[in-house]
Design a protein around this motif. Structure first.
Motif, PDB file in Angstrom:
ATOM      1  N   THR A  65       0.858  -1.176   0.000  1.00 61.07           N
ATOM      2  CA  THR A  65       0.000   0.000   0.000  1.00 61.07           C
ATOM      3  C   THR A  65       0.900   1.233   0.000  1.00 61.07           C
ATOM      4  O   THR A  65       2.095   1.150   0.285  1.00 61.07           O
ATOM      5  N   GLU A  66       0.310   2.365  -0.285  1.00 61.55           N
ATOM      6  CA  GLU A  66       1.069   3.622  -0.335  1.00 61.55           C
ATOM      7  C   GLU A  66       1.722   3.938   1.012  1.00 61.55           C
ATOM      8  O   GLU A  66       2.802   4.516   1.067  1.00 61.55           O
ATOM      9  N   LYS A  67       1.063   3.540   2.105  1.00 58.41           N
ATOM     10  CA  LYS A  67       1.582   3.830   3.442  1.00 58.41           C
ATOM     11  C   LYS A  67       2.975   3.237   3.675  1.00 58.41           C
ATOM     12  O   LYS A  67       3.773   3.791   4.427  1.00 58.41           O
ATOM     13  N   VAL A  68       3.261   2.109   3.042  1.00 53.53           N
ATOM     14  CA  VAL A  68       4.565   1.455   3.233  1.00 53.53           C
ATOM     15  C   VAL A  68       5.697   2.348   2.748  1.00 53.53           C
ATOM     16  O   VAL A  68       6.807   2.291   3.278  1.00 53.53           O
ATOM     17  N   PHE A  69       5.426   3.209   1.782  1.00 52.85           N
ATOM     18  CA  PHE A  69       6.464   4.053   1.208  1.00 52.85           C
ATOM     19  C   PHE A  69       6.545   5.418   1.893  1.00 52.85           C
ATOM     20  O   PHE A  69       6.968   6.406   1.292  1.00 52.85           O
ATOM     21  N   ARG A  70       6.169   5.442   3.135  1.00 54.97           N
ATOM     22  CA  ARG A  70       6.340   6.629   3.973  1.00 54.97           C
ATOM     23  C   ARG A  70       7.354   6.307   5.049  1.00 54.97           C
ATOM     24  O   ARG A  70       7.284   5.261   5.697  1.00 54.97           O
ATOM     25  N   ARG A  71       8.266   7.212   5.252  1.00 54.21           N
ATOM     26  CA  ARG A  71       9.359   6.989   6.202  1.00 54.21           C
ATOM     27  C   ARG A  71       8.861   6.669   7.611  1.00 54.21           C
ATOM     28  O   ARG A  71       9.391   5.807   8.290  1.00 54.21           O
ATOM     29  N   GLN A  72       7.800   7.342   8.045  1.00 52.00           N
ATOM     30  CA  GLN A  72       7.294   7.148   9.404  1.00 52.00           C
ATOM     31  C   GLN A  72       6.633   5.779   9.596  1.00 52.00           C
ATOM     32  O   GLN A  72       6.314   5.400  10.720  1.00 52.00           O
ATOM     33  N   SER A  73       6.458   5.027   8.527  1.00 53.89           N
ATOM     34  CA  SER A  73       5.863   3.692   8.628  1.00 53.89           C
ATOM     35  C   SER A  73       6.886   2.631   9.030  1.00 53.89           C
ATOM     36  O   SER A  73       6.520   1.481   9.252  1.00 53.89           O
ATOM     37  N   TRP A  74       8.151   3.004   9.106  1.00 56.16           N
ATOM     38  CA  TRP A  74       9.232   2.050   9.343  1.00 56.16           C
ATOM     39  C   TRP A  74       9.884   2.242  10.705  1.00 56.16           C
ATOM     40  O   TRP A  74       9.845   3.320  11.272  1.00 56.16           O
ATOM     41  N   GLU A  75      10.516   1.191  11.173  1.00 59.54           N
ATOM     42  CA  GLU A  75      11.350   1.251  12.378  1.00 59.54           C
ATOM     43  C   GLU A  75      12.616   0.437  12.128  1.00 59.54           C
ATOM     44  O   GLU A  75      12.621  -0.525  11.366  1.00 59.54           O
ATOM     45  N   LYS A  76      13.683   0.883  12.763  1.00 59.01           N
ATOM     46  CA  LYS A  76      14.960   0.203  12.668  1.00 59.01           C
ATOM     47  C   LYS A  76      15.022  -0.822  13.804  1.00 59.01           C
ATOM     48  O   LYS A  76      14.704  -0.505  14.952  1.00 59.01           O
ATOM     49  N   VAL A  77      15.416  -2.035  13.485  1.00 52.77           N
ATOM     50  CA  VAL A  77      15.544  -3.087  14.493  1.00 52.77           C
ATOM     51  C   VAL A  77      17.023  -3.382  14.658  1.00 52.77           C
ATOM     52  O   VAL A  77      17.685  -3.863  13.744  1.00 52.77           O
ATOM     53  N   MET A  78      17.514  -3.064  15.836  1.00 50.08           N
ATOM     54  CA  MET A  78      18.934  -3.243  16.147  1.00 50.08           C
ATOM     55  C   MET A  78      19.177  -4.644  16.711  1.00 50.08           C
ATOM     56  O   MET A  78      18.281  -5.224  17.313  1.00 50.08           O
ATOM     57  N   PRO A  79      20.389  -5.151  16.533  1.00 45.88           N
ATOM     58  CA  PRO A  79      20.720  -6.463  17.107  1.00 45.88           C
ATOM     59  C   PRO A  79      20.601  -6.436  18.628  1.00 45.88           C
ATOM     60  O   PRO A  79      20.909  -5.430  19.254  1.00 45.88           O
ATOM     61  N   GLU A  80      20.122  -7.537  19.182  1.00 49.70           N
ATOM     62  CA  GLU A  80      20.061  -7.646  20.633  1.00 49.70           C
ATOM     63  C   GLU A  80      21.453  -7.920  21.170  1.00 49.70           C
ATOM     64  O   GLU A  80      22.201  -8.675  20.597  1.00 49.70           O
ATOM     65  N   VAL A  81      21.770  -7.261  22.277  1.00 52.02           N
ATOM     66  CA  VAL A  81      23.108  -7.407  22.857  1.00 52.02           C
ATOM     67  C   VAL A  81      23.062  -8.399  24.001  1.00 52.02           C
ATOM     68  O   VAL A  81      22.180  -8.515  24.743  1.00 52.02           O
TER      69      VAL A  81
END
Length: 178
Positions: free
Chosen positions: A162-178
Motif C-alpha cells: 500500500t502507499e503507506k509502506v512508502f512513507r518513512r514514518q511507517s518504518w522502524e529500525k531493528v537493532m541487534p540484541e546485545v
C-alpha cells in the motif's frame, strides 16, 4: 468434523505424553486446514552434518551434482528464519534490519500478505547499503531514495504494497540484541 493430523504434527515425550504442534484454521471455503506451528517446524529440522549431506546426495544425486563444491560441505549451511521482503536476502540472527510498523497493516493488507506467507515487511540492511553506501550506518530509516530504489529494482514486490509502506514514518529500525 474430522481432523486428520499429519504425521509430524504431534510428538511423544519419553514418558508417553503426546504434544500437539498444530493449529487448525478454516479457509475461505469452510475447509479445515492444519497449520504447523513455526517453532515445531524449526525444531524438527535436522542439524546440518556430514550424514545429512550424504543423505541429500543419495536422495537427490542429480540436483546435488549441480551444487558448487563449496556448498556441499555442512559447515557452510545456516538456518535463516527472516528474509528481506524485497530482495529475498537472508537476515542472520543479530543483524540490523528495518521493518514496517504493525499499525500500518490493515486487516485486509495483513490477510493479503498472510496468504503469501508474509507476516511482516522486512528490509535488509544490505539493501540500505546498496542504496546509501557508507552512509547506510547513519541512515535511521528508509528514505525517498530507498523507496525509489525498491520501486525500480523490486517492482513486483512493491506492487503488493500500500502507499503507506512508502512513507518513512511507517518504518522502524531493528537493532541487534546485545
Amino acid at each position: 468434523i474430522v481432523r486428520v493430523p499429519s504425521r509430524v504434527s504431534a510428538a511423544q515425550s519419553e514418558d508417553g505424553e503426546v504434544f500437539n504442534h498444530t493449529e487448525w484454521t478454516e479457509d475461505e471455503n469452510g475447509n479445515l486446514c492444519e497449520n504447523m506451528k513455526t517453532e515445531w517446524l524449526l525444531m524438527a529440522l535436522p542439524e546440518p552434518d556430514t550424514r545429512l549431506m550424504k543423505e541429500m546426495q543419495q536422495r537427490y544425486p542429480d540436483q546435488f551434482a549441480t551444487l558448487p563444491q563449496n556448498v556441499r560441505s555442512h559447515e557452510c549451511w545456516n538456518l535463516y528464519i527472516k528474509f528481506c521482503f524485497f530482495s529475498g536476502l537472508p537476515i542472520a540472527d543479530g543483524e540490523m534490519y528495518y521493518r514496517v510498523h504493525d499499525k500500518v497493516f490493515t486487516a485486509k493488507f495483513r490477510k493479503q500478505l498472510g496468504k503469501a506467507g508474509v507476516d511482516e515487511i522486512v528490509l535488509s540492511h544490505e539493501v540500505m547499503e546498496a542504496v546509501h553506501h557508507q552512509s547506510a550506518e547513519l541512515t535511521k530509516l528508509p528514505t525517498r531514495k530507498t523507496f525509489q530504489y525498491l520501486q525500480k529494482h523490486y517492482s513486483q514486490q512493491c506492487a503488493k504494497m500500500t502507499e503507506k509502506v512508502f512513507r518513512r514514518q511507517s518504518w522502524e529500525k531493528v537493532m541487534p540484541e546485545v
